[in-house]
Design a protein around this motif. Structure first.
Motif, PDB file in Angstrom:
ATOM      1  N   ILE A  59      47.341  71.426  43.501  1.00  0.00           N
ATOM      2  CA  ILE A  59      48.316  71.129  44.554  1.00  0.00           C
ATOM      3  C   ILE A  59      47.950  71.844  45.845  1.00  0.00           C
ATOM      4  CG2 ILE A  59      50.709  71.503  45.285  1.00  0.00           C
ATOM      5  CD1 ILE A  59      51.509  71.006  42.332  1.00  0.00           C
ATOM      6  N   LEU A  60      47.632  73.141  45.739  1.00  0.00           N
ATOM      7  CA  LEU A  60      47.273  73.914  46.925  1.00  0.00           C
ATOM      8  C   LEU A  60      46.024  73.346  47.598  1.00  0.00           C
ATOM      9  CD1 LEU A  60      47.883  77.582  45.685  1.00  0.00           C
ATOM     10  CD2 LEU A  60      49.259  76.291  47.322  1.00  0.00           C
ATOM     11  N   ALA A  61      45.037  72.950  46.787  1.00  0.00           N
ATOM     12  CA  ALA A  61      43.791  72.432  47.336  1.00  0.00           C
ATOM     13  C   ALA A  61      44.015  71.100  48.051  1.00  0.00           C
ATOM     14  CB  ALA A  61      42.756  72.280  46.232  1.00  0.00           C
ATOM     15  N   LEU A  62      44.735  70.178  47.410  1.00  0.00           N
ATOM     16  CA  LEU A  62      44.963  68.860  48.011  1.00  0.00           C
ATOM     17  C   LEU A  62      45.864  68.958  49.236  1.00  0.00           C
ATOM     18  CD1 LEU A  62      45.429  66.647  44.814  1.00  0.00           C
ATOM     19  CD2 LEU A  62      43.444  66.743  46.326  1.00  0.00           C
ATOM     20  N   PHE A  63      46.918  69.754  49.124  1.00  0.00           N
ATOM     21  CA  PHE A  63      47.841  69.909  50.247  1.00  0.00           C
ATOM     22  C   PHE A  63      47.143  70.591  51.419  1.00  0.00           C
ATOM     23  CE2 PHE A  63      50.863  72.782  52.420  1.00  0.00           C
ATOM     24  CZ  PHE A  63      51.626  71.822  53.067  1.00  0.00           C
ATOM     25  N   GLY A  64      46.421  71.677  51.132  1.00  0.00           N
ATOM     26  CA  GLY A  64      45.705  72.373  52.194  1.00  0.00           C
ATOM     27  C   GLY A  64      44.698  71.475  52.886  1.00  0.00           C
ATOM     28  N   SER A  65      43.987  70.656  52.107  1.00  0.00           N
ATOM     29  CA  SER A  65      43.000  69.732  52.678  1.00  0.00           C
ATOM     30  C   SER A  65      43.676  68.692  53.563  1.00  0.00           C
ATOM     31  CB  SER A  65      42.225  69.037  51.560  1.00  0.00           C
ATOM     32  OG  SER A  65      41.498  69.972  50.785  1.00  0.00           O
ATOM     33  N   ALA A  66      44.819  68.171  53.098  1.00  0.00           N
ATOM     34  CA  ALA A  66      45.538  67.154  53.876  1.00  0.00           C
ATOM     35  C   ALA A  66      46.032  67.725  55.198  1.00  0.00           C
ATOM     36  CB  ALA A  66      46.711  66.610  53.060  1.00  0.00           C
ATOM     37  N   ILE A  87      58.613  69.329  59.419  1.00  0.00           N
ATOM     38  CA  ILE A  87      59.188  68.333  58.507  1.00  0.00           C
ATOM     39  C   ILE A  87      58.081  67.474  57.902  1.00  0.00           C
ATOM     40  CG2 ILE A  87      60.679  66.314  58.321  1.00  0.00           C
ATOM     41  CD1 ILE A  87      62.419  67.547  60.527  1.00  0.00           C
ATOM     42  N   LEU A  88      57.137  67.028  58.736  1.00  0.00           N
ATOM     43  CA  LEU A  88      56.036  66.204  58.239  1.00  0.00           C
ATOM     44  C   LEU A  88      55.239  66.944  57.170  1.00  0.00           C
ATOM     45  CD1 LEU A  88      54.151  63.785  58.238  1.00  0.00           C
ATOM     46  CD2 LEU A  88      53.006  64.750  60.254  1.00  0.00           C
ATOM     47  N   ILE A  89      54.950  68.210  57.412  1.00  0.00           N
ATOM     48  CA  ILE A  89      54.169  68.989  56.452  1.00  0.00           C
ATOM     49  C   ILE A  89      54.961  69.205  55.166  1.00  0.00           C
ATOM     50  CG2 ILE A  89      53.100  71.233  56.029  1.00  0.00           C
ATOM     51  CD1 ILE A  89      52.365  71.305  58.995  1.00  0.00           C
ATOM     52  N   ALA A  90      56.268  69.445  55.271  1.00  0.00           N
ATOM     53  CA  ALA A  90      57.102  69.601  54.080  1.00  0.00           C
ATOM     54  C   ALA A  90      57.120  68.309  53.262  1.00  0.00           C
ATOM     55  CB  ALA A  90      58.523  69.996  54.489  1.00  0.00           C
ATOM     56  N   VAL A  91      57.216  67.174  53.949  1.00  0.00           N
ATOM     57  CA  VAL A  91      57.176  65.872  53.266  1.00  0.00           C
ATOM     58  C   VAL A  91      55.825  65.678  52.583  1.00  0.00           C
ATOM     59  CG1 VAL A  91      57.112  63.377  53.656  1.00  0.00           C
ATOM     60  CG2 VAL A  91      58.908  64.758  54.717  1.00  0.00           C
ATOM     61  N   MET A  92      54.760  66.064  53.256  1.00  0.00           N
ATOM     62  CA  MET A  92      53.428  65.971  52.669  1.00  0.00           C
ATOM     63  C   MET A  92      53.337  66.823  51.401  1.00  0.00           C
ATOM     64  SD  MET A  92      51.155  66.204  56.177  1.00  0.00           S
ATOM     65  CE  MET A  92      49.629  66.548  55.290  1.00  0.00           C
ATOM     66  N   ALA A 132      65.049  62.072  52.637  1.00  0.00           N
ATOM     67  CA  ALA A 132      65.874  62.411  53.800  1.00  0.00           C
ATOM     68  C   ALA A 132      65.004  62.980  54.912  1.00  0.00           C
ATOM     69  CB  ALA A 132      66.946  63.419  53.399  1.00  0.00           C
ATOM     70  N   GLY A 133      63.986  63.751  54.524  1.00  0.00           N
ATOM     71  CA  GLY A 133      63.067  64.316  55.507  1.00  0.00           C
ATOM     72  C   GLY A 133      62.338  63.238  56.285  1.00  0.00           C
ATOM     73  N   LEU A 134      61.968  62.159  55.606  1.00  0.00           N
ATOM     74  CA  LEU A 134      61.296  61.051  56.282  1.00  0.00           C
ATOM     75  C   LEU A 134      62.195  60.423  57.347  1.00  0.00           C
ATOM     76  CD1 LEU A 134      59.516  59.294  53.281  1.00  0.00           C
ATOM     77  CD2 LEU A 134      58.400  60.411  55.230  1.00  0.00           C
ATOM     78  N   ILE A 135      63.476  60.289  57.023  1.00  0.00           N
ATOM     79  CA  ILE A 135      64.422  59.714  57.986  1.00  0.00           C
ATOM     80  C   ILE A 135      64.592  60.631  59.187  1.00  0.00           C
ATOM     81  CG2 ILE A 135      66.825  59.012  58.326  1.00  0.00           C
ATOM     82  CD1 ILE A 135      66.890  58.221  55.354  1.00  0.00           C
ATOM     83  N   VAL A 136      64.774  61.927  58.924  1.00  0.00           N
ATOM     84  CA  VAL A 136      64.936  62.897  60.016  1.00  0.00           C
ATOM     85  C   VAL A 136      63.661  62.956  60.860  1.00  0.00           C
ATOM     86  CG1 VAL A 136      65.321  65.324  60.582  1.00  0.00           C
ATOM     87  CG2 VAL A 136      66.620  64.265  58.731  1.00  0.00           C
ATOM     88  N   LEU A 195      50.114  71.385  65.384  1.00  0.00           N
ATOM     89  CA  LEU A 195      49.164  72.484  65.207  1.00  0.00           C
ATOM     90  C   LEU A 195      49.898  73.806  64.981  1.00  0.00           C
ATOM     91  CD1 LEU A 195      46.486  71.562  67.896  1.00  0.00           C
ATOM     92  CD2 LEU A 195      46.209  71.514  65.408  1.00  0.00           C
ATOM     93  N   THR A 196      50.983  74.018  65.704  1.00  0.00           N
ATOM     94  CA  THR A 196      51.785  75.229  65.493  1.00  0.00           C
ATOM     95  C   THR A 196      52.383  75.238  64.089  1.00  0.00           C
ATOM     96  OG1 THR A 196      52.345  75.329  67.848  1.00  0.00           O
ATOM     97  CG2 THR A 196      53.753  76.565  66.329  1.00  0.00           C
ATOM     98  N   ALA A 197      52.941  74.102  63.688  1.00  0.00           N
ATOM     99  CA  ALA A 197      53.522  73.999  62.345  1.00  0.00           C
ATOM    100  C   ALA A 197      52.463  74.196  61.267  1.00  0.00           C
ATOM    101  CB  ALA A 197      54.197  72.638  62.174  1.00  0.00           C
ATOM    102  N   ALA A 198      51.275  73.649  61.493  1.00  0.00           N
ATOM    103  CA  ALA A 198      50.190  73.773  60.514  1.00  0.00           C
ATOM    104  C   ALA A 198      49.786  75.223  60.329  1.00  0.00           C
ATOM    105  CB  ALA A 198      48.988  72.938  60.941  1.00  0.00           C
ATOM    106  N   VAL A 199      49.710  75.976  61.420  1.00  0.00           N
ATOM    107  CA  VAL A 199      49.366  77.401  61.331  1.00  0.00           C
ATOM    108  C   VAL A 199      50.413  78.142  60.506  1.00  0.00           C
ATOM    109  CG1 VAL A 199      49.155  79.544  62.646  1.00  0.00           C
ATOM    110  CG2 VAL A 199      48.038  77.461  63.461  1.00  0.00           C
ATOM    111  N   ILE A 200      51.696  77.832  60.748  1.00  0.00           N
ATOM    112  CA  ILE A 200      52.782  78.476  60.000  1.00  0.00           C
ATOM    113  C   ILE A 200      52.648  78.182  58.513  1.00  0.00           C
ATOM    114  CG2 ILE A 200      55.283  78.495  59.612  1.00  0.00           C
ATOM    115  CD1 ILE A 200      55.610  77.869  62.618  1.00  0.00           C
ATOM    116  N   PHE A 201      52.474  76.915  58.158  1.00  0.00           N
ATOM    117  CA  PHE A 201      52.393  76.537  56.750  1.00  0.00           C
ATOM    118  C   PHE A 201      51.138  77.075  56.081  1.00  0.00           C
ATOM    119  CE2 PHE A 201      56.051  73.839  56.856  1.00  0.00           C
ATOM    120  CZ  PHE A 201      56.358  73.589  55.534  1.00  0.00           C
TER     121      PHE A 201
END
Length: 231
Positions: free
Chosen positions: A206-213, A18-23, A114-118, A143-149
């Motif tokens: 977008i990919l570069a900034l998101f991937g870096s974050a 959820i955190l990564i999706a919000v990011m 809504a993701g932030l609330i959840v 870390l598991t979620a990051a690998v998936i994304f």
């Protein structure tokens, strides 16, 4: 694995996802509504010459277009000088398509909020369930979620690099239920303002900034996991 441990792992991984999706949605929003990016791309692609609009009118049109997408402007009745004549900038097909884009953006913003609330609720549950091991559990899940994304976005990055047009067309077929996004670059100002190259540059950004974050936060999570590994 005990039921409680499995539940903790589930909470940690889902909160990470959820955190990564919000990011991701936040990065997309920041990139899409960055006027400096538009100005830079317009200079790069010589959009003033392509559209026949003075730079001032082009930037005013862009500002009002973005305001409309964000729901801060009621319509796209925008007039500007084009090839020496004042006229309505966007035709009816472009206006209806942008109404679809506005609905898409407002829906994504609602999902992000809504993701932030959840996420907040999941983190509370994770804290209650894990006690002192909260940070270690969160770090492992993230870390598991990051690998998936990152695997998913690695595949997306390859698709974008290999054939952006196929990727971009597939994205539109998936998101929209009509073909109003198919515009004529000879006559339609909207596609002249933001052609395929513009969107290629935007997606790469977008990919570069998101991937870096995600990578930075993953390093923080790895550090936490290492520090708390004996807790």
């Amino acid at each position: 694995m005990s039921g409680r441990k499995a539940a903790n792992g589930f909470l940690a991984i889902v909160s990470g996802l959820i955190l990564i999706a919000v990011m991701l949605l936040t990065v997309i929003e920041q990139c899409v509504f960055d006027l400096n990016f538009f100005r830079s791309e317009y200079n790069k692609l010589d959009t003033v010459s392509v559209t026949g609009m003075p730079e001032k009118d082009l930037m005013v049109t862009t500002t009002e277009l973005l305001a409309y997408i964000q729901g801060d402007k009621d319509d796209l009745e925008i007039r500007a000088e084009i090839n020496g004549q004042e006229r309505q900038v966007f035709n009816q097909r472009e206006i209806v398509h942008m109404a679809d884009v506005q609905r898409l953006y407002l829906s994504s913003r609602m999902v992000r909020n809504a993701g932030l609330i959840v996420l907040f609720l999941f983190l509370i549950l994770l804290r209650i369930s894990n006690g002192k091991k909260y940070f270690r559990s969160w770090a492992s899940g993230f870390l598991t979620a990051a690998v998936i994304f990152l695997c998913i976005f690695g595949a997306v990055g390859i698709a974008v690099w290999r054939d952006f047009q196929v990727f971009w067309d597939s994205f539109h077929y998936l998101i929209f239920t009509n073909d109003l996004w198919l515009l004529d670059p000879e006559t339609d100002i909207l596609i002249q303002m933001v052609p395929e190259q513009f969107f290629f540059d935007l997606v790469i950004r977008i990919l570069a900034l998101f991937g870096s974050a995600v990578l930075i936060l993953a390093l923080v999570a790895a550090r936490i996991r290492f520090v708390y590994q004996k807790v």
